[in-house]
Design a protein around this motif. Sequence first.
Motif, PDB file in Angstrom:
ATOM      1  N   SER A 125      40.751  69.263  58.778  1.00  0.00           N
ATOM      2  CA  SER A 125      39.665  69.571  57.846  1.00  0.00           C
ATOM      3  C   SER A 125      38.356  69.817  58.580  1.00  0.00           C
ATOM      4  O   SER A 125      37.528  70.613  58.141  1.00  0.00           O
ATOM      5  CB  SER A 125      39.496  68.428  56.849  1.00  0.00           C
ATOM      6  OG  SER A 125      39.321  67.191  57.520  1.00  0.00           O
ATOM      7  N   THR A 146      44.364  64.753  58.984  1.00  0.00           N
ATOM      8  CA  THR A 146      43.211  65.471  58.464  1.00  0.00           C
ATOM      9  C   THR A 146      42.341  64.460  57.752  1.00  0.00           C
ATOM     10  O   THR A 146      42.790  63.343  57.459  1.00  0.00           O
ATOM     11  CB  THR A 146      43.635  66.607  57.510  1.00  0.00           C
ATOM     12  OG1 THR A 146      42.515  67.432  57.205  1.00  0.00           O
ATOM     13  CG2 THR A 146      44.231  66.045  56.217  1.00  0.00           C
ATOM     14  N   THR A 150      42.822  70.262  52.390  1.00  0.00           N
ATOM     15  CA  THR A 150      42.120  70.828  53.538  1.00  0.00           C
ATOM     16  C   THR A 150      42.060  72.344  53.449  1.00  0.00           C
ATOM     17  O   THR A 150      43.074  73.006  53.249  1.00  0.00           O
ATOM     18  CB  THR A 150      42.823  70.397  54.838  1.00  0.00           C
ATOM     19  OG1 THR A 150      42.667  68.991  54.990  1.00  0.00           O
ATOM     20  CG2 THR A 150      42.244  71.113  56.037  1.00  0.00           C
TER      21      THR A 150
END
Length: 326
Positions: free
Chosen positions: A222, A243, A248
């Motif tokens: 992300s 992430t 994301t």
Amino acid sequence: MLASWYDDQGPAADVLHVGELPDPVPGPGEVRVRVTVSGVNPGDTKKRRGWLGSSMPYPRVIPHSDAAGVIDAVGDGVDARCVGQRVWVYGAQSYRPFGTAAQYTVVPADLAVPLPDHLSDELGASLGIPGITAHRTVFADGPVDGRLVLVHGVLGGVGSLAAQLAHWAGATVIATVRRTTDLDHVDPAVAHAVALDTGEPAAAIRSYAPRGVDRIIEVALSDNADLDNAVAANNAVIAAYATRADRTEIPFWPLLFNNVTLRLLGSDDFPAEAKRQAARDLTSAAAVGALTVDVRDRYPLDDITKAHDHVDTGGVHGRILVTLPQ
């Protein structure tokens, strides 16, 4: 045996218990390991907290999947000559209720990997989840000899081992850290280091990889998706094992036109043969001195709550271990 367990999910101080439980007995195809050191991973504490709405998979859980120790008993079908063998253990609490936060753990025999005598228990207890994840991120898409490999979060448990494995396998490794002050913690013999707080991290990475990088080991997709897009070579692979945003975003069309593969990796469900190959390679690399781990803190089992809190708060690099009374 002395063990730690939880019967409910929640904060470590509220749910973790330490006390006596019956000694486990190995069944067919299993070995019992007298644990010397148990490794604590973020996945262990997330299970205990009920991360992402997960529920108790069993009425009682002894946490932790990783450990080092000595086989002291075997079940039917296992060679009795294994007794006395030093081993490192992985997967003890993967789809199983009773892990390694105890004086004894029972696992299928192939999850107890011989640990060469010159390697420490601390290293052995650090090869399970982080090592097998690192191995998969590096090798799931083939050999890396002669390739350019970018490892994000190189000071973390997975990132550190991924960089060392890629270097051991013949890759040129570029590694990122969050802050310029962390650059001195990266071994220049293993990787070229780039700090993400510099003004132009993509340019710094491209200075080592003018045509782009072939593999990207990703701990925070992300955060880094745009940076990864900026430095990926055509036909590159982004191997993401974490992430920081559940949904994301990625720059889809630029990645598509660059023929980039996005591989998502969840360690509990790697193919069994991939885990076995990882175990073989990790042991081989460690045996020749190609792998080291930074052990940040060791806690006795009585202080397992502090160990879990340390992992939960994050932000500190290095392995957290729990030691068992012998």
